[in-house]
Write a protein that holds these residues in place. Structure first.
Motif, PDB file in Angstrom:
ATOM      1  N   CYS A 214       0.727  -0.926   0.376  1.00 50.86           N
ATOM      2  CA  CYS A 214      -0.561  -0.132   0.091  1.00 50.86           C
ATOM      3  C   CYS A 214       0.814   0.911  -0.287  1.00 50.86           C
ATOM      4  CB  CYS A 214      -0.983   0.167   1.056  1.00 50.86           C
ATOM      5  SG  CYS A 214      -2.201  -1.580   1.054  1.00 50.86           S
ATOM      6  N   VAL A 215       0.546   2.226  -0.069  1.00 47.48           N
ATOM      7  CA  VAL A 215       0.887   3.264  -0.439  1.00 47.48           C
ATOM      8  C   VAL A 215       0.902   4.443   0.345  1.00 47.48           C
ATOM      9  CG1 VAL A 215       1.653   5.996  -1.802  1.00 47.48           C
ATOM     10  CG2 VAL A 215       1.266   3.337  -2.931  1.00 47.48           C
ATOM     11  N   LEU A 216       1.691   5.304   1.251  1.00 45.86           N
ATOM     12  CA  LEU A 216       1.681   5.783   2.654  1.00 45.86           C
ATOM     13  C   LEU A 216       1.686   6.906   1.755  1.00 45.86           C
ATOM     14  CD1 LEU A 216       2.600   4.049   5.383  1.00 45.86           C
ATOM     15  CD2 LEU A 216       0.982   3.525   4.557  1.00 45.86           C
ATOM     16  N   LYS A 217       0.593   7.639   1.824  1.00 50.46           N
ATOM     17  CA  LYS A 217       1.040   9.379   2.009  1.00 50.46           C
ATOM     18  C   LYS A 217       0.980  10.324   3.427  1.00 50.46           C
ATOM     19  CE  LYS A 217      -1.414   9.439  -2.610  1.00 50.46           C
ATOM     20  NZ  LYS A 217      -0.230   9.933  -3.517  1.00 50.46           N
ATOM     21  N   LEU A 218       2.249  10.793   3.492  1.00 52.71           N
ATOM     22  CA  LEU A 218       2.098  11.104   4.814  1.00 52.71           C
ATOM     23  C   LEU A 218       1.703  12.879   5.259  1.00 52.71           C
ATOM     24  CD1 LEU A 218       5.243   9.334   5.231  1.00 52.71           C
ATOM     25  CD2 LEU A 218       3.180   8.957   5.894  1.00 52.71           C
ATOM     26  N   TYR A 219       1.366  13.219   5.970  1.00 49.54           N
ATOM     27  CA  TYR A 219       1.431  14.844   6.298  1.00 49.54           C
ATOM     28  C   TYR A 219       1.584  15.478   7.819  1.00 49.54           C
ATOM     29  CZ  TYR A 219      -1.329  14.630   2.136  1.00 49.54           C
ATOM     30  OH  TYR A 219      -2.166  14.486   0.503  1.00 49.54           O
TER      31      TYR A 219
END
Length: 362
Positions: A214-219
């Motif tokens: 899974c791709v993690l998108k971090l903020y």
């Protein structure tokens, strides 16, 4: 009249990109705009000077803070105290005076320090300076307490707080006044928002070595690695803008250094508290993936708002079994709950129950 105490941090500036003040600011906003209440600011010392100077500044600022409260309140007024707050260590004396003046004191818990084994994990400087005894005295003296959830309520009862005065919020509200929130489609993309430091979110750095397809998108701040095909760092954004900007099909609620569970102090705390990021995801119309033993896991699963997993590795199996049709049903539930969270309904409903309890007791 309803008064709400709201702590004003010295370093707070317009457009800040940390969410530490978002939750209490939202409560103050709800009280002012939806309940016709008034905000009483509690200022903090600037932190300059030696230990003696800091202590002296804190003492006089605390006196000024509470004097503004005492000058306003009349018998029958409500005073909502957002905990923690500047001067909380000696707060029981001030709450006692509010009671004597005839006010109805309500402590809303954002964070607690009771029996926290690692004080460095506590992000609030106020809680660092508190003792378990002083915090318990504050909670015992107030008329009512708003805690996070039933598990936190039970925790407070075990520490000597009367159960009849404790009301559960359910989940924090997340005020968003924007009009556009992205449509969510079923993809293997997971959003992570919050403090991304290795000490707070160490699991992310282990995930880089053992990805789960899974791709993690971090903020958020303090990310200490390079983006790659598994993890994409998206930067920081002001918390009031996040619901309209977050990307991903799910929001992850996880804490600590381990991918096999939320362990250590972070894991123990998430068993009783409501992580504010969970409210952010739901306000963003984003289903949630949460640790199965977290206090909010029951709320998420029972309301069809996401999935609960024992370890991060389980996510790939859960998503493999999740059809687009089931995801869309989940999205409908999330949209319904998210609308209430964005409008402040959870706090308004909880406060209404307290007022009803007060009327029935008369």
């Amino acid at each position: 009249m309803i008064y709400c105490i709201n702590r004003i941090k010295k370093e707070k500036v317009a457009g800040q990109r940390t969410a530490g003040k978002k939750a209490p600011d939202d409560i103050a906003r709800i009280v002012e705009s939806k309940l016709n209440g008034e905000i009483i600011p509690f200022f903090e010392p600037d932190g300059k000077g030696n230990r003696y100077i800091k202590s002296l500044k804190s003492y006089f600022i605390n006196i000024g803070n509470w004097n503004r409260v005492f000058k306003k309140i009349k018998p029958g007024d409500w005073v909502i105290i957002q905990h923690p707050y500047e001067g909380a260590k000696q707060g029981y004396k001030k709450i006692e005076k509010c009671n004597k003046l005839g006010a109805i004191t309500v402590v809303l818990i954002h964070d607690i320090s009771l029996e926290r084994k690692d004080i460095d994990f506590v992000e609030s400087n106020v809680l660092r300076n508190m003792t378990m005894r002083s915090e318990t005295e504050v909670l015992k003296l107030c008329k009512y307490i708003i805690c996070h959830n039933p598990k936190m309520k039970q925790y407070l009862i075990e520490h000597g707080i009367k159960k009849d005065k404790i009301f559960c919020l359910g989940i924090f509200d997340y005020i968003f006044t924007g009009t556009e929130i992205p449509d969510r489609k079923f993809k293997k993309e997971i959003c992570v928002a919050g403090n991304l430091s290795k000490s707070k979110s160490g699991y992310l750095y282990k995930y880089m070595k053992d990805p789960i397809n899974c791709v993690l998108k971090l903020y958020g701040p303090n990310y200490d690695a390079q983006s790659d095909e598994c993890i994409q760092y998206m930067g920081t954004l002001p918390p009031d803008e996040l619901p309209g900007k977050l990307e991903g099909s799910f929001g992850l609620v996880w804490d600590g250094n381990d991918t096999k569970g939320c362990t250590g102090v972070a894991g123990e705390y998430i068993r009783i508290n409501n992580p504010h990021k969970c409210s952010l995801y739901l306000a963003s119309n984003m289903p949630v993936i949460i640790w199965k033993q977290a206090a909010l896991a029951d709320y998420i699963v029972e309301n069809g708002l996401g999935i609960a997993v024992e370890k991060l590795e389980d996510i790939k199996f859960e998503l493999a079994d999740l059809s687009e049709e089931k995801y869309n049903i989940m999205m409908e539930n999330v949209k319904r709950v998210g609308c209430k969270i964005r409008n402040g309904s959870n706090f308004i409903n909880t406060f209404s129950k307290i007022r009803e309890d007060m009327l029935e007791a008369k």
